[in-house]
Structure formats: C-alpha cells, structure tokens
Design an enzyme around this catalytic site. Structure first.
Site, PDB file in Angstrom:
ATOM      1  CB  SER A  30      -0.929   0.022   1.210  1.00  0.00           C
ATOM      2  OG  SER A  30      -1.768  -1.097   1.180  1.00  0.00           O
ATOM      3  CB  THR A  31       2.909   2.984   2.108  1.00  0.00           C
ATOM      4  OG1 THR A  31       3.667   2.056   2.890  1.00  0.00           O
ATOM      5  CG2 THR A  31       1.534   3.183   2.709  1.00  0.00           C
TER       6      THR A  31
END
Length: 177
Positions: A30-31
């Site tokens: 996600s990041t």
C-alpha cells in the site's frame, strides 16, 4: 459394477497435479514506506520458494504494484496489465500470497476472479488455501473476500477514530504534503 476412480488432490486442490501451468504472481504493497517494501520483498521470496513445491509451474510473469492501495483499480497499473494479459491468454493461473493483496472488497474480488475464470485462468491464494477450480474454493473465496472487506472497514473506522481524538487534543495537522 464400474469402479469409481478417486483422484489424488494436491494441497492446492487441483485434481491433475502434474498438469503443467503457466503461472503469474501478483504482489502489492500500500505504501512505499521501507517496511512495506520489505514486505513486498518477502512476498517475492515466498513466490520463488513456491516453485520448489510445484515443478509443473512455469512462471511467465510477476506483476507488482508498489505504493498503491488495494481499494481501487485506478492506479494499479501492473494489475491492469495482468488483466490485459489474461485476456490475451498469456497464462493459466494467478497466484497470490493473500487475498488482500489482490482486492479489498468482496464485489471487486468476485468480479475480478469471474473475469479470470471466463478466460480460463485459475486463481489461487495460498494464505486462505483457495483454488477457484473447485466449488469449495469458490465458496471460500466469497467468505475470505468478505473478511478482507470487513478488515478494511475496521482499519478505516480506527483511523477515523484516531483522527477525531487527535483533532480533539489539538494534535492533528492533516496529511503531510
């Protein structure tokens, strides 16, 4: 009286364990935070390790989205490429370590797997032991998809509560630019 033949199932649930398969792996974090990128490296290592247990698999691709949320397909360029390649019949199976890497809501998960199935592509998730070539696998896919969506909703709820508390304490400054 005819004898009923029983086929041996492998851990993935496939009835024909020796049939060669052209597979692809999909991974996502996600990041782009260092810890997340480390998790992505772990996913990739896990995929490589799986090949020792499945000599009939030939890896024809790895699709990796870094720093992309799983709640939307809009920015998941590698995922969109995976779907295009499925349309072209470039592989037989998509393998993921965890359903949440593939989709975060039940509707998207079921629609995406249905698109793959329509193109003759199997979907396998190791963590949940799901294999969409079996009725049980399809059922489990639905159950685990709902659980992944519930987890996402809990995360968002906790995030909103944390922001509200931070605002009340005068600590919340908004998102970093």
């Amino acid at each position: 009286m005819a004898r009923m033949q029983h086929s041996v199932l492998n851990p993935w649930g496939h009835q024909d364990r020796n049939r060669p398969r052209r597979i692809v792996f999909y991974g996502r974090v996600s990041t782009e935070h260092e810890a997340q990128l480390s998790a992505l490296e772990n996913q990739m290592q896990w995929y490589d390790d799986q090949l020792r247990y499945h000599p009939n698999w030939t890896v024809v691709g790895k699709y990796i989205d870094e720093g992309i949320t799983g709640t939307s397909l809009k920015k998941r360029e590698e995922f969109k490429r995976l779907l295009r390649d499925a349309e072209l019949g470039l592989f037989d199976m998509v393998v993921v370590k965890d359903i949440s890497r593939f989709a975060r809501n039940t509707r998207d998960l079921l629609e995406l797997v249905e698109k793959l199935t329509a193109k003759g592509v199997e979907f396998v998730s190791k963590k949940e032991a799901i294999d969409t070539t079996t009725p049980t696998g399809k059922f489990m896919l639905t159950v685990f998809g709902a659980v992944a969506e519930l987890e996402r909703e809990y995360i968002l709820q906790r995030q909103k509560e944390g922001i509200a508390i931070a605002k009340a304490n005068g600590v919340y400054k908004g998102r970093k630019p």
